[in-house]
Design a protein around this motif. Structure first.
Motif, PDB file in Angstrom:
ATOM      1  N   THR A 182       0.834  -1.196   0.000  1.00  0.00           N
ATOM      2  CA  THR A 182       0.000   0.000   0.000  1.00  0.00           C
ATOM      3  C   THR A 182       0.872   1.251   0.000  1.00  0.00           C
ATOM      4  O   THR A 182       0.644   2.200  -0.764  1.00  0.00           O
ATOM      5  N   LEU A 183       1.886   1.238   0.886  1.00  0.00           N
ATOM      6  CA  LEU A 183       2.770   2.408   0.982  1.00  0.00           C
ATOM      7  C   LEU A 183       3.441   2.675  -0.354  1.00  0.00           C
ATOM      8  O   LEU A 183       3.570   3.839  -0.771  1.00  0.00           O
ATOM      9  N   ALA A 184       3.858   1.609  -1.049  1.00  0.00           N
ATOM     10  CA  ALA A 184       4.511   1.778  -2.347  1.00  0.00           C
ATOM     11  C   ALA A 184       3.568   2.466  -3.335  1.00  0.00           C
ATOM     12  O   ALA A 184       3.946   3.409  -4.040  1.00  0.00           O
ATOM     13  N   ILE A 185       2.303   2.019  -3.360  1.00  0.00           N
ATOM     14  CA  ILE A 185       1.334   2.633  -4.273  1.00  0.00           C
ATOM     15  C   ILE A 185       1.082   4.079  -3.884  1.00  0.00           C
ATOM     16  O   ILE A 185       1.170   5.001  -4.701  1.00  0.00           O
ATOM     17  N   GLY A 186       0.788   4.280  -2.585  1.00  0.00           N
ATOM     18  CA  GLY A 186       0.451   5.622  -2.106  1.00  0.00           C
ATOM     19  C   GLY A 186       1.585   6.599  -2.380  1.00  0.00           C
ATOM     20  O   GLY A 186       1.378   7.697  -2.918  1.00  0.00           O
ATOM     21  N   ALA A 187       2.802   6.182  -2.028  1.00  0.00           N
ATOM     22  CA  ALA A 187       3.947   7.080  -2.190  1.00  0.00           C
ATOM     23  C   ALA A 187       4.215   7.356  -3.665  1.00  0.00           C
ATOM     24  O   ALA A 187       4.544   8.490  -4.050  1.00  0.00           O
ATOM     25  N   SER A 188       4.062   6.333  -4.508  1.00  0.00           N
ATOM     26  CA  SER A 188       4.301   6.523  -5.950  1.00  0.00           C
ATOM     27  C   SER A 188       3.303   7.525  -6.522  1.00  0.00           C
ATOM     28  O   SER A 188       3.667   8.442  -7.263  1.00  0.00           O
ATOM     29  N   VAL A 189       2.030   7.334  -6.187  1.00  0.00           N
ATOM     30  CA  VAL A 189       1.006   8.235  -6.726  1.00  0.00           C
ATOM     31  C   VAL A 189       1.262   9.652  -6.240  1.00  0.00           C
ATOM     32  O   VAL A 189       1.206  10.621  -7.003  1.00  0.00           O
ATOM     33  N   TRP A 190       1.551   9.750  -4.938  1.00  0.00           N
ATOM     34  CA  TRP A 190       1.831  11.067  -4.357  1.00  0.00           C
ATOM     35  C   TRP A 190       2.978  11.743  -5.121  1.00  0.00           C
ATOM     36  O   TRP A 190       2.885  12.878  -5.569  1.00  0.00           O
ATOM     37  N   GLY A 191       4.067  10.983  -5.313  1.00  0.00           N
ATOM     38  CA  GLY A 191       5.224  11.537  -6.014  1.00  0.00           C
ATOM     39  C   GLY A 191       4.867  11.914  -7.456  1.00  0.00           C
ATOM     40  O   GLY A 191       5.243  12.989  -7.948  1.00  0.00           O
ATOM     41  N   TYR A 192       4.104  11.050  -8.101  1.00  0.00           N
ATOM     42  CA  TYR A 192       3.710  11.279  -9.497  1.00  0.00           C
ATOM     43  C   TYR A 192       2.876  12.559  -9.610  1.00  0.00           C
ATOM     44  O   TYR A 192       3.136  13.432 -10.444  1.00  0.00           O
ATOM     45  N   LEU A 193       1.865  12.681  -8.713  1.00  0.00           N
ATOM     46  CA  LEU A 193       0.987  13.859  -8.757  1.00  0.00           C
ATOM     47  C   LEU A 193       1.775  15.138  -8.466  1.00  0.00           C
ATOM     48  O   LEU A 193       1.595  16.168  -9.094  1.00  0.00           O
ATOM     49  N   TRP A 194       2.691  14.996  -7.483  1.00  0.00           N
ATOM     50  CA  TRP A 194       3.455  16.171  -7.072  1.00  0.00           C
ATOM     51  C   TRP A 194       4.377  16.623  -8.208  1.00  0.00           C
ATOM     52  O   TRP A 194       4.472  17.798  -8.526  1.00  0.00           O
ATOM     53  N   LEU A 195       5.014  15.635  -8.848  1.00  0.00           N
ATOM     54  CA  LEU A 195       5.930  15.936  -9.948  1.00  0.00           C
ATOM     55  C   LEU A 195       5.171  16.586 -11.112  1.00  0.00           C
ATOM     56  O   LEU A 195       5.612  17.578 -11.684  1.00  0.00           O
ATOM     57  N   CYS A 196       4.021  16.007 -11.451  1.00  0.00           N
ATOM     58  CA  CYS A 196       3.231  16.549 -12.554  1.00  0.00           C
ATOM     59  C   CYS A 196       2.821  17.986 -12.265  1.00  0.00           C
ATOM     60  O   CYS A 196       2.873  18.856 -13.135  1.00  0.00           O
ATOM     61  N   ARG A 197       2.395  18.212 -11.002  1.00  0.00           N
ATOM     62  CA  ARG A 197       1.973  19.554 -10.621  1.00  0.00           C
ATOM     63  C   ARG A 197       3.130  20.553 -10.752  1.00  0.00           C
ATOM     64  O   ARG A 197       2.947  21.685 -11.203  1.00  0.00           O
ATOM     65  N   GLN A 198       4.328  20.114 -10.372  1.00  0.00           N
ATOM     66  CA  GLN A 198       5.478  21.005 -10.395  1.00  0.00           C
ATOM     67  C   GLN A 198       5.987  21.243 -11.825  1.00  0.00           C
ATOM     68  O   GLN A 198       6.404  22.334 -12.162  1.00  0.00           O
ATOM     69  N   ARG A 199       6.013  20.181 -12.631  1.00  0.00           N
ATOM     70  CA  ARG A 199       6.765  20.240 -13.879  1.00  0.00           C
ATOM     71  C   ARG A 199       5.929  20.152 -15.157  1.00  0.00           C
ATOM     72  O   ARG A 199       6.369  20.605 -16.207  1.00  0.00           O
ATOM     73  N   LEU A 200       4.768  19.506 -15.086  1.00  0.00           N
ATOM     74  CA  LEU A 200       4.083  19.132 -16.323  1.00  0.00           C
ATOM     75  C   LEU A 200       3.772  20.330 -17.220  1.00  0.00           C
ATOM     76  O   LEU A 200       3.963  20.266 -18.439  1.00  0.00           O
ATOM     77  N   VAL A 201       3.320  21.434 -16.593  1.00  0.00           N
ATOM     78  CA  VAL A 201       2.991  22.607 -17.402  1.00  0.00           C
ATOM     79  C   VAL A 201       4.201  23.033 -18.220  1.00  0.00           C
ATOM     80  O   VAL A 201       4.106  23.300 -19.425  1.00  0.00           O
ATOM     81  N   GLY A 202       5.374  23.049 -17.545  1.00  0.00           N
ATOM     82  CA  GLY A 202       6.607  23.447 -18.242  1.00  0.00           C
ATOM     83  C   GLY A 202       6.893  22.543 -19.424  1.00  0.00           C
ATOM     84  O   GLY A 202       7.193  23.007 -20.527  1.00  0.00           O
ATOM     85  N   TRP A 203       6.774  21.224 -19.195  1.00  0.00           N
ATOM     86  CA  TRP A 203       7.043  20.271 -20.277  1.00  0.00           C
ATOM     87  C   TRP A 203       6.079  20.460 -21.442  1.00  0.00           C
ATOM     88  O   TRP A 203       6.475  20.471 -22.600  1.00  0.00           O
ATOM     89  N   LEU A 204       4.781  20.605 -21.093  1.00  0.00           N
ATOM     90  CA  LEU A 204       3.782  20.742 -22.153  1.00  0.00           C
ATOM     91  C   LEU A 204       3.993  22.032 -22.943  1.00  0.00           C
ATOM     92  O   LEU A 204       3.859  22.054 -24.174  1.00  0.00           O
ATOM     93  N   LEU A 205       4.347  23.090 -22.239  1.00  0.00           N
ATOM     94  CA  LEU A 205       4.623  24.358 -22.920  1.00  0.00           C
ATOM     95  C   LEU A 205       5.804  24.180 -23.862  1.00  0.00           C
ATOM     96  O   LEU A 205       5.804  24.657 -24.998  1.00  0.00           O
TER      97      LEU A 205
END
Lengths: 582, 582
Positions: A182-205
């Motif tokens: 569970t921790l592996a899933i939770g932490a992965s999703v958390w990291g994924y969402l956090w990374l996307c929030r921080q970086r995704l706009v920049g990448w898409l732009l």
């Protein structure tokens, strides 16, 4: 016209155009993608079965489209309302039990009725009880509480509590039960969402996508996490490793039914329903006004009360939890181009389709994914620098904010907000309990009067002239009594007290009583009370009162007239004075 | 000096003179004669054994003499506090039971601690929550409730209830049990007291007695009724006819002991203790200030909090019920010439003597006598014409008064006063939630600006100038947002919004937030926000804020400067304009 006033859709739907339809439909698709995981997540947060989040995203949205005035507000389950729901219900029943679910429906219906009543009776001003520091402190504390409450799903243990201390100690007591999958899933999703929030706009732009398209794309990231982890959980049968999943979600639409009519339950939930209504309304109107202003549109706050009330009432009769206008979904709705409230109705349609088609799959969705979604979403609610900023701007506002924040975190949601409201009202009464006033004297040779402490002015020990700089009402009336009586006790040769009322717009019944008491006490002390420069409307009301008939002194039109009559009785204006005065 | 500030007796006792002693002693004798029947009666009213009324008239009076600042206030059991005590305790225990008595001591001690805390923390302004219409409605309702609650003793039946309806229906259900002997005593005493009150002063004046002596003599009438009926009851052994008498009263002084420390009881009694403290304080200070003014003396309201707090704390540790300053006893104390607070201490001595010597006799006192005493005494509290007067003066104040009165009568004491406070706060917020403001234009050829609705003024469709006539704070900040945004939505060619702030003394954190929201929303709408005539202290606070740095427009010193810059940019003042303006 009258029907349109109460049911705005009657007005605008006749002018509905194909172009608006395209925009509303596109916005609805995007908001639906955001709303599916949020609806499930906030039901989880409220301690309710997942379908209640979906049900809260159907009928309420349609009702808001009919009664609402904002083209952009996206109604549905929101994090803070879910937290308040959980807190309110946990004193009445065990989370997940039929009583608990029944109470949630009552809470939604009750919130709806309160909002509708406030709208019909034009009581929207009551939200003024919630000052901005209280709301802000409460929202920040709610964000922290919500995030901490979700940690248990990330690590896969059972732990609950009403405040931060209870939650954290329950978590720590269970640390040996942590489920690593569970921790592996939770932490992965958390990291994924956090990374996307921080970086995704920049990448898409960088890839050449437009700014608004990429900011919308970011909001759809949670649905991708939901899809990926659901497929993983299904493919690898993660439930056998102890990973908690959403489980059976009934397919199909909710039944329409009245919530239970247990009188003691309704009465018991009333305070919580009132708080949820007020907080939800304040937040919704604030979002709606901000978005409306961007297109120079207007929303009608009193009609919004009715619309949000109908939405909540709809939730209560269709198996949903309390709803409100969500900040992030409304922004996405706006940016995706929603042109009318119909975008919300189309979103409801999207949720209906999802409920009919996807529930078999959603059963495999790990709760850790939803928890991570919630944590990342509520992190935007937490604004700790605001505490410092508010404290620096105003000590009393800062105090109200800190007390609200700490009591919400350390005691309970209800205690936090109620203490904040009481404290800010108390501080407000304190600030306004001492009306600005000044003893004034005459600027020599003129008909002007100024503060004796700041200017060289003429005074007379038999006559005190007190200039009152504010309206007189219950909050400051007693202080006026103290001021006048202190002035009298200090001046043994005083014979006349003149109150100059040019800044007094209102004298309420308490202040009238105080003036009558002042008049009677001054009479006993051998001092005459005079009033000067009383405004027309105030004078009209005074005419029938005891004060007017019992006044020991006179009513003067100007302070200068009072000065002439009391200090120099019988003496006419000199020529030089007249030149200045007339 | 500092000791004298907290313990006023330290200051004045050194200047105590023989003449003052004579006056204080005489006043004490007269007040004692009044207080003996009242102490017994109000204990009866509170559902407590008679000695608790006597105990409440010993140590509390001595403590008030040490800490108080009023030479005239006569502290001890009072009717309204007794009613509130009965109402608060009846939810915790059966009247007369040991738990009930223990709870009464806790209530007194708790009220004392609340008052002391308010005094030390200078929180006296909190009584402003109790507006005059609420207090007045509450006192009138209390008088009616008390009178009706005593009818059962007059007719000799058992009947109780929390409100008028319960009391009357309980009485009617018992009408066949009426004890005619008791009724004969009760009705005779009632008639006797009423006749003396109506006529005795006239008769005594006709006999040549002075006005003040005869008005004092009237106050001693109840003691004569007590003596006569007690002797009758003893001589005729009326108890055998079913006449209820006071019964065994322990002789001697109370033991000093801490009240019980049951946490849930203290917490449960907290709201009631707060209400009793606030109501008792408001009434006491009002009496004390009225009497002090007659001799041009001063009382210190914050020190009065401490003194009344010590008195209540003293009651709680010496077996007494909650105390407060009584209106009629204070007036008698004043008229009998009390010169210092020591008169109260001497009264306590009188009560001690009565308790040591008279308790065997008081055992025969019929409760019907006490009930008649109470009914005649509280009839002065009932002021129904005040309701009409207040309603005529102000609808909202009248409404608050009527609601308080009706809910106190028909529901309960606590509900009545709390609803009154909440309603008057709500009405106050409503009245102040719409700040006076006006769109202004330029009086042609001058630098003056006036309301566009009332004057012929110049305006410009690109520039809106809104004059704000009040301080901005949480109660009216949101209305300002609405006003500004409505103005903007109505004027498509608007480019500049100027807020003229010459009447704004305070901008609190909520209003600051609203101004920031207005600034951001106007920016989105393509309108620049400007401020003009911001006062110095307000400007100082604004300097570090986001509003100041993000303001889309400018800060203008005067409205005229803003007009020049925005309407006629680049254009200097014409000579004619300068003549008017400079």
């Amino acid at each position: 016209m009258s029907l349109e006033r109460w049911i705005p859709i009657v007005g605008w739907v006749r002018r509905y155009q194909r172009a608006q339809f395209s925009r509303d439909a596109l916005a609805a698709v995007i908001v639906t993608l955001m709303l599916v995981p949020q609806a499930l997540a906030y039901a989880l947060l409220a301690g309710l079965p997942p379908e209640m989040g979906l049900y809260a995203s159907m009928l309420p949205l349609v009702l808001y489209a009919i009664f609402g005035t904002s083209a952009s507000l996206a109604v549905g389950p929101v994090a803070v309302a879910a937290l308040m729901t959980a807190s309110a219900l946990s004193t009445f029943a065990t989370p997940g039990s039929p009583e608990y679910i029944g109470a949630a429906l009552v809470l939604a219906a009750l919130s709806g009725l309160i909002l509708i009543a406030m709208g019909v009776l034009r009581l929207g001003f009551l939200v003024n009880f919630l000052s901005h520091p209280v709301i802000s402190g409460f929202i920040t504390a709610s964000g922290i509480l919500i995030a901490i409450s979700q940690l248990k799903h990330i690590v896969g243990v059972e732990a609950s509590g009403h405040n931060v201390i209870e939650m954290l100690s329950a978590l720590l007591a269970q640390w040996q039960q942590v489920n690593l999958t569970t921790l592996a899933i939770g932490a992965s999703v958390w990291g994924y969402l956090w990374l996307c929030r921080q970086r995704l706009v920049g990448w898409l732009l960088a890839l050449g996508m437009s700014a608004s398209a990429s900011s919308i794309a970011v909001k759809a990231v949670p649905i991708s996490a939901v899809v990926i982890t659901t497929l993983l959980a299904w493919g690898l049968n993660l439930a056998q490793y102890g990973v908690d999943v959403v489980g059976f979600v009934p397919s199909g639409l909710p039944a329409i039914a009245l919530p239970g009519l247990d009188q003691s339950l309704w009465l018991g939930l009333l305070p919580a329903a009132l708080l949820i209504s007020l907080v939800g309304f304040v937040e919704s109107v604030s979002v709606a006004q901000t978005l409306a202003a961007k297109r120079r549109q207007r929303i009608d706050p009193n009609q919004e009360l009715i619309a949000l009330g109908m939405a909540n009432l709809g939730a209560g009769i269709s198996g949903g939890s309390p709803v409100s206008g969500g900040f992030s979904r409304s922004v996405v709705n706006f940016e995706a181009g929603a042109a009318t409230p119909l975008a919300g109705a189309f979103t409801a349609l999207g949720i209906v389709l999802a409920t009919l088609l996807l529930t078999d799959l959603l059963a495999f969705l790990p709760t850790a994914t939803l928890a991570a979604t919630i944590i990342v979403a509520v992190s935007t609610l937490i604004d700790l620098p605001a505490v410092k900023r508010t404290w620096q701007y105003s000590r009393s506002d800062g105090l109200a904010m800190i007390v609200t924040l700490l009591l919400t975190l350390l005691h309970s949601v209800e205690m936090g907000i109620v203490s904040g409201v009481v404290l800010s009202l108390g501080l407000h009464l304190y600030r306004t309990s001492q009306p600005h006033s000044a003893v004034v004297g005459r600027v020599p040779g003129t008909e002007h009067f100024r503060n004796v402490k700041r200017h060289q002015v003429e005074t007379d020990k038999r006559v005190a002239i007190l200039r009152i700089d504010e309206s007189l009402y219950f909050a400051n009336a007693r202080y006026l009594e103290d001021t006048v009586m202190a002035l009298t006790a200090r001046a043994p040769s005083l014979q006349h007290m003149v109150l100059t009322c040019q800044a007094v717009n209102i004298i309420d019944a308490s202040a009238l009583e105080s003036l009558e008491a002042i008049n009677a006490r001054l009479k006993d002390a051998g001092v005459m009370l005079h009033l000067a420069e009383v405004k027309g409307p105030v004078m009209d009301r005074l005419k029938d009162t005891e004060l007017y008939h019992e006044l020991t002194g006179q009513m003067f039109f100007t302070t200068f007239e009072a000065w002439q009559a009391l200090v120099h009785p019988g003496q006419a204006l000199t020529a030089a004075e007249c030149q200045h005065a007339c």
